[in-house]
Enzyme design. Structure first.
Site, PDB file in Angstrom:
ATOM      1  N   PHE A   1      69.071 -12.870  -0.461  1.00  0.00           N
ATOM      2  CA  PHE A   1      68.866 -11.677   0.360  1.00  0.00           C
ATOM      3  C   PHE A   1      67.582 -10.995  -0.106  1.00  0.00           C
ATOM      4  O   PHE A   1      67.401 -10.753  -1.299  1.00  0.00           O
ATOM      5  CB  PHE A   1      70.062 -10.729   0.238  1.00  0.00           C
ATOM      6  CG  PHE A   1      69.935  -9.554   1.155  1.00  0.00           C
ATOM      7  CD1 PHE A   1      70.175  -9.692   2.523  1.00  0.00           C
ATOM      8  CD2 PHE A   1      69.529  -8.315   0.671  1.00  0.00           C
ATOM      9  CE1 PHE A   1      70.024  -8.613   3.378  1.00  0.00           C
ATOM     10  CE2 PHE A   1      69.382  -7.234   1.532  1.00  0.00           C
ATOM     11  CZ  PHE A   1      69.629  -7.385   2.880  1.00  0.00           C
TER      12      PHE A   1
ATOM     13  N   ASP B   1      67.116 -16.438   9.817  1.00  0.00           N
ATOM     14  CA  ASP B   1      68.161 -16.790   8.856  1.00  0.00           C
ATOM     15  C   ASP B   1      69.088 -17.806   9.544  1.00  0.00           C
ATOM     16  O   ASP B   1      68.735 -18.979   9.654  1.00  0.00           O
ATOM     17  CB  ASP B   1      68.836 -15.461   8.457  1.00  0.00           C
ATOM     18  CG  ASP B   1      69.926 -15.579   7.423  1.00  0.00           C
ATOM     19  OD1 ASP B   1      69.851 -16.446   6.562  1.00  0.00           O
ATOM     20  OD2 ASP B   1      70.875 -14.772   7.481  1.00  0.00           O
TER      21      ASP B   1
ATOM     22  N   ARG C   1      62.536  -0.662   3.588  1.00  0.00           N
ATOM     23  CA  ARG C   1      61.540  -1.204   4.527  1.00  0.00           C
ATOM     24  C   ARG C   1      60.114  -0.835   4.136  1.00  0.00           C
ATOM     25  O   ARG C   1      59.167  -1.519   4.486  1.00  0.00           O
ATOM     26  CB  ARG C   1      61.796  -0.664   5.947  1.00  0.00           C
ATOM     27  CG  ARG C   1      63.105  -1.113   6.566  1.00  0.00           C
ATOM     28  CD  ARG C   1      63.104  -0.763   8.047  1.00  0.00           C
ATOM     29  NE  ARG C   1      64.431  -0.813   8.657  1.00  0.00           N
ATOM     30  CZ  ARG C   1      65.004  -1.924   9.121  1.00  0.00           C
ATOM     31  NH1 ARG C   1      64.385  -3.074   9.014  1.00  0.00           N
ATOM     32  NH2 ARG C   1      66.199  -1.874   9.676  1.00  0.00           N
TER      33      ARG C   1
ATOM     34  N   GLU D   1      58.888 -12.229  14.368  1.00  0.00           N
ATOM     35  CA  GLU D   1      60.117 -11.921  13.624  1.00  0.00           C
ATOM     36  C   GLU D   1      59.798 -11.742  12.149  1.00  0.00           C
ATOM     37  O   GLU D   1      58.912 -12.407  11.617  1.00  0.00           O
ATOM     38  CB  GLU D   1      61.125 -13.067  13.782  1.00  0.00           C
ATOM     39  CG  GLU D   1      62.257 -12.797  14.747  1.00  0.00           C
ATOM     40  CD  GLU D   1      63.299 -11.799  14.234  1.00  0.00           C
ATOM     41  OE1 GLU D   1      62.979 -10.924  13.393  1.00  0.00           O
ATOM     42  OE2 GLU D   1      64.440 -11.895  14.681  1.00  0.00           O
ATOM     43  N   ASP D   2      60.551 -10.875  11.492  1.00  0.00           N
ATOM     44  CA  ASP D   2      60.383 -10.723  10.048  1.00  0.00           C
ATOM     45  C   ASP D   2      60.977 -11.907   9.305  1.00  0.00           C
ATOM     46  O   ASP D   2      60.378 -12.460   8.394  1.00  0.00           O
ATOM     47  CB  ASP D   2      61.014  -9.410   9.551  1.00  0.00           C
ATOM     48  CG  ASP D   2      62.456  -9.225  10.015  1.00  0.00           C
ATOM     49  OD1 ASP D   2      62.965 -10.016  10.833  1.00  0.00           O
ATOM     50  OD2 ASP D   2      63.093  -8.253   9.553  1.00  0.00           O
TER      51      ASP D   2
HETATM   52  P1  IMP Z   1      69.708 -14.369  11.991  1.00  0.00           P
HETATM   53  O1  IMP Z   1      70.120 -13.876  13.344  1.00  0.00           O
HETATM   54  O2  IMP Z   1      70.872 -14.764  11.135  1.00  0.00           O
HETATM   55  O3  IMP Z   1      68.648 -15.451  12.045  1.00  0.00           O
HETATM   56  O4  IMP Z   1      69.110 -13.152  11.210  1.00  0.00           O
HETATM   57  C1  IMP Z   1      67.944 -12.572  11.617  1.00  0.00           C
HETATM   58  C2  IMP Z   1      67.908 -11.093  11.311  1.00  0.00           C
HETATM   59  O5  IMP Z   1      68.814 -10.733  10.242  1.00  0.00           O
HETATM   60  C3  IMP Z   1      66.535 -10.738  10.832  1.00  0.00           C
HETATM   61  O6  IMP Z   1      65.723 -10.337  11.917  1.00  0.00           O
HETATM   62  C4  IMP Z   1      66.795  -9.617   9.851  1.00  0.00           C
HETATM   63  O7  IMP Z   1      66.820  -8.384  10.527  1.00  0.00           O
HETATM   64  C5  IMP Z   1      68.172  -9.902   9.303  1.00  0.00           C
HETATM   65  N1  IMP Z   1      68.096 -10.610   7.999  1.00  0.00           N
HETATM   66  C6  IMP Z   1      68.327 -11.921   7.763  1.00  0.00           C
HETATM   67  N2  IMP Z   1      68.169 -12.218   6.468  1.00  0.00           N
HETATM   68  C7  IMP Z   1      67.819 -11.058   5.861  1.00  0.00           C
HETATM   69  C8  IMP Z   1      67.482 -10.723   4.495  1.00  0.00           C
HETATM   70  O8  IMP Z   1      67.484 -11.540   3.560  1.00  0.00           O
HETATM   71  N3  IMP Z   1      67.165  -9.422   4.289  1.00  0.00           N
HETATM   72  C9  IMP Z   1      67.154  -8.475   5.269  1.00  0.00           C
HETATM   73  N4  IMP Z   1      67.439  -8.749   6.548  1.00  0.00           N
HETATM   74  C10 IMP Z   1      67.776 -10.028   6.839  1.00  0.00           C
HETATM   75 MG    MG Z   2      65.104  -8.248  12.090  1.00  0.00          MG
END
Ligand code: IMP
Ligand code: MG
Length: 178
Positions: A155, A106, A168, A102-103
């Site tokens: 962010f 969050d 990206r 995963e990148d």
């Molecule tokens: P989660 O489901 O809330 O854990 O978010 C995960 C996904 O949201 C990541 O795989 C990203 O694609 C996107 N994401 C979360 N935080 C950021 C950020 O700060 N910048 C860009 N994309 C984000």
């Molecule tokens: Mg992602």
């Protein structure tokens, strides 16, 4: 400090590419030292495409494979709270040792969704590797095995991460300027 503008928002350098490369090396070394048998890496598109490419080049475990899934939860700079599956696993992964790439993690809703998809496939083991982690935003209990860097609730964009699909391609990771 050098800033950039994406969709009318200003971002400043947060993690320079040299630091990203060092973080990627550490994660790859940590994965290599587990000697997981015939690992199947699953990269989460689109955000993890550069991270996955860079990690894979450093993996020395025999018979390593990579596959891709595509999920999305973000709209603009906010999570929507729902995860949609855009491209599924598309192959039999029964009995495999999976490592998710995963990148960023969050709130954790995306990784939770992926885990529930993979658990249905009767895999032997699932490990999770993420370049970035936002501990203050994380609401889930799933253990994250490999964390590149924990960051505040800012962010971020660049190195695969987008702001409404742009940014990206940036080599550094930037954060939204206050
Ligand atoms: P989660 O489901 O809330 O854990 O978010 C995960 C996904 O949201 C990541 O795989 C990203 O694609 C996107 N994401 C979360 N935080 C950021 C950020 O700060 N910048 C860009 N994309 C984000
Ligand atoms: Mg992602």
């Amino acid at each position: 400090m050098k800033t950039i503008t994406l969709h009318n928002k200003t971002f400043e350098v947060f993690i320079p590419e040299t630091e990203i490369a060092a973080i990627v090396d550490t994660i790859a070394n940590n994965i290599n030292s587990t000697k997981i048998k015939d690992p199947l890496f699953i990269a989460v598109m689109n955000g993890a495409f550069l991270f996955a490419a860079d990690v894979m080049r450093k993996i020395t475990i025999p018979n390593a494979e990579i596959s891709f899934i595509k999920l999305a939860s973000y709209s603009g700079t906010e999570t929507t709270g729902e995860v949609s599956e855009l491209i599924g696993i598309g192959q039999d992964i029964k009995g495999r040792n999976v490592i998710i790439l995963e990148d960023i993690i969050d709130t954790g809703i995306t990784i939770e969704k992926i885990m529930s998809l993979l658990e249905k496939e009767k895999v032997v083991d699932i490990k999770v590797a993420t370049l970035l982690f936002k501990p203050k935003a994380y609401t889930k209990k799933i253990h994250i095995d490999f964390i590149g860097k924990s960051i505040p609730n800012d962010f971020v964009v660049g190195y695969g991460l987008d702001y409404d699909e742009i940014g990206r391609n940036l080599p550094h990771i930037y954060k939204l300027k206050a």
